[in-house]
Design a protein around this motif. Structure first.
Motif, short mmCIF file in Angstrom:
data_model
loop_
_atom_site.label_atom_id
_atom_site.label_comp_id
_atom_site.label_asym_id
_atom_site.label_seq_id
_atom_site.Cartn_x
_atom_site.Cartn_y
_atom_site.Cartn_z
N ASP A 81 -34.19 -2.10 3.68
CA ASP A 81 -33.13 -2.95 3.14
C ASP A 81 -33.53 -3.36 1.72
N VAL A 82 -32.86 -2.81 0.73
CA VAL A 82 -33.21 -3.06 -0.67
C VAL A 82 -33.13 -4.54 -1.02
N ARG A 83 -32.26 -5.28 -0.36
CA ARG A 83 -32.13 -6.70 -0.63
C ARG A 83 -33.35 -7.48 -0.17
N ALA A 84 -33.85 -7.14 1.02
CA ALA A 84 -35.04 -7.79 1.55
C ALA A 84 -36.26 -7.47 0.69
N VAL A 85 -36.31 -6.23 0.22
CA VAL A 85 -37.43 -5.81 -0.63
C VAL A 85 -37.43 -6.60 -1.93
N ARG A 86 -36.26 -6.70 -2.57
CA ARG A 86 -36.22 -7.40 -3.85
C ARG A 86 -36.58 -8.88 -3.69
N GLU A 87 -36.12 -9.49 -2.62
CA GLU A 87 -36.42 -10.91 -2.41
C GLU A 87 -37.92 -11.13 -2.16
N ALA A 88 -38.52 -10.27 -1.35
CA ALA A 88 -39.96 -10.37 -1.12
C ALA A 88 -40.72 -10.11 -2.41
#
Length: 367
Positions: free
Chosen positions: A251-258
Motif C-alpha cells: 500500500d503506497v499510502r502506508a509506505v509514505r506515511e511510515a
C-alpha cells in the motif's frame, strides 16, 4: 553408553523440534502477513497524489516487463532482478524524502533508479551494455549511479548497501547537513554480519539513516520462516536500541506515511530507524529463477488481492471519478516512454574497447 543413549534421545528431540519450529515459523510468518497493516495508518491521498503514485508505479512495472522481454530475446545479459510487485515500497519512500536526501539499494534496483528520476533511456541502455547507459555500458543491471539524483547504486553484494548507506549518513552528520539516507536491502540480507556492525555504528553515533527492509518473503529462494529465528525483521535493531516498524509494503499510502515518520525522526537527530516493508515479488529472484519453491496459487492470490498498482487504480475510479479510458491513456503514455527507452538502448553503440581503461584508479609507481 549413557552418553550414546543421551545423544540418541537428544537427536530425536531435535528432529521433532525442527518440525515443530518450522511449522511454528510458517504459521507466525503467515499471521504477520495477514496483519501487515498493523504499522502506520495509510496517508490520506488526494486525487493528484494518487495519480502521481499510479504513474510512478506503472512506469516501474512496464519498464520491468519490457526488461524481462528483452532479457528473453538475448538483448540483456548477466543477472537481471525484476521489481514487479514491490513498486509501492520505493514509490512511497521517495514521496517521503526531499531533494538532497540519498538513496542506496542492492541489486533489485531498476525501480529505485526510476523512482528517483533517472532517465529510463539511460537505465535501459545500461541494462543492454550500451554506451548510452549510466555506467557507459560497463556496469549492467546491478551497478548504476547518479550523483545528480543522489543515487548511490545498485550493488551486487548481499548486504552491501547497509554499510554504504551508513557511511553516507555519517557524511551527512559530519558535514552538518539535515540530509537523510534511505538504505534499501532485502530480507535475505538481514542475517549478514555487516548489517549489524552498521546498526551498532549508526545508533552509537546517532546517524540519520533509514534502513528499509524489503521483505518479499523468499530472499533468493528460501522462505524467511525457514531461514530466520526471528521472522519479525522490524525488531532486528532492538539490541542496538533502534526503533522499527512493520509496514504494509503493498500500500503506497502506508509506505509514505511510515516513511514520513521515519524521516522526521532522523532529521530531528534521533538516530537510525528501521522500516520492514511486507511486500512480494511476482517473478523469481532473478530471470534465471523458476521460483518452484512457492505455489502458483500463492502468487495469484497476492496479485489479485494485494497488487499495489491495482489498489490505486481502483481508488482513482471509485473515489476520484476517473474513467477506464483515462487510465488506459496513462498506460499508453507510459508504454510509449518505455518503448522509447528500449529503442534508444538498442540503437546506442556498444562501448569502445578503450573504455576498459577508463574509470579505473591508477596508482603511480611512486605510490
Amino acid at each position: 553408553m549413557a552418553t550414546r543413549s543421551r545423544t540418541s534421545a537428544t537427536s530425536g528431540k531435535k528432529t521433532s523440534g525442527k518440525t515443530s519450529s518450522s511449522a511454528k515459523n510458517t504459521s507466525r510468518n503467515t499471521s504477520r502477513r495477514k496483519s501487515s497493516a498493523s504499522g502506520s495508518a495509510p496517508a490520506d491521498f488526494g486525487k493528484e497524489e494518487e495519480l502521481q503514485a499510479y504513474r510512478d508505479m506503472l512506469l516501474i512495472r512496464r519498464f520491468e516487463e519490457k526488461a524481462g522481454q528483452m532479457y528473453g530475446m538475448g538483448l540483456i545479459g548477466g543477472f537481471c532482478h525484476l521489481y514487479i510487485g514491490q513498486e509501492a515500497v520505493v514509490t512511497g519512500m521517495k514521496g517521503a524524502i526531499e531533494d538532497g536526501d540519498q538513496v542506496v539499494t542492492s541489486y533489485r534496483d531498476h525501480g529505485h533508479m526510476l523512482a528517483v528520476g533517472m532517465d529510463p533511456k539511460g537505465v535501459m541502455a545500461e541494462l543492454t551494455g550500451r554506451e548510452g547507459g549510466y555506467s557507459k555500458g560497463k556496469g549492467g543491471s546491478m551497478h548504476m549511479f547518479s550523483i545528480e539524483k543522489n543515487f548511490y547504486g545498485g550493488h551486487g553484494i548481499v548486504g552491501a548497501p547497509v554499510p554504504i548507506g551508513t557511511g553516507l549518513a555519517f557524511s551527512n552528520q559530519y558535514n552538518d547537513t539535515d540530509r537523510v539516507c534511505l538504505t534499501f536491502f532485502g530480507d535475505g540480507a538481514t542475517n549478514q554480519g555487516q548489517v549489524y556492525e552498521s546498526f551498532n555504528m549508526a545508533e552509537l553515533w546517532q546517524l540519520p539513516v533509514i534502513y528499509v527492509i524489503e521483505n518479499n518473503r523468499y530472499a533468493m529462494g528460501t522462505s524467511v520462516a525457514r531461514s530466520s529465528a526471528q521472522t519479525d525483521l522490524s525488531k532486528r535493531g532492538l539490541s542496538f536500541n533502534i526503533p522499527g516498524e512493520e509496514v504494509d509494503g503493498m500500500d503506497v499510502r502506508a509506505v509514505r506515511e511510515a516513511g514520513r515518520k521515519a524521516v522526521e525522526w532522523c532529521r530531528a537527530g534521533k538516530g537510525p530507524y528501521i522500516l520492514e516493508m511486507m511486500t512480494y515479488r511476482y517473478r523469481g529472484h532473478s530471470m534465471s529463477d523458476p521460483a518452484k519453491y512457492r505455489a502458483k496459487e500463492e502468487v495469484n492470490k497476492m496479485r489479485s488481492e494485494h497488487d499495489p498498482i491495482e489498489q490505486v487504480r481502483k481508488r482513482l475510479i471509485e473515489d476520484h471519478g476517473m474513467s477506464e479510458d483515462e487510465l488506459k491513456g496513462i498506460d499508453k503514455e507510459i508504454k510509449n516512454v518505455v518503448n522509447g527507452a528500449a529503442e534508444f538502448a538498442q540503437s546506442s553503440p556498444e562501448p569502445d574497447p578503450s573504455e576498459l581503461w577508463t574509470d579505473v584508479v591508477e596508482l603511480s609507481a611512486e605510490a
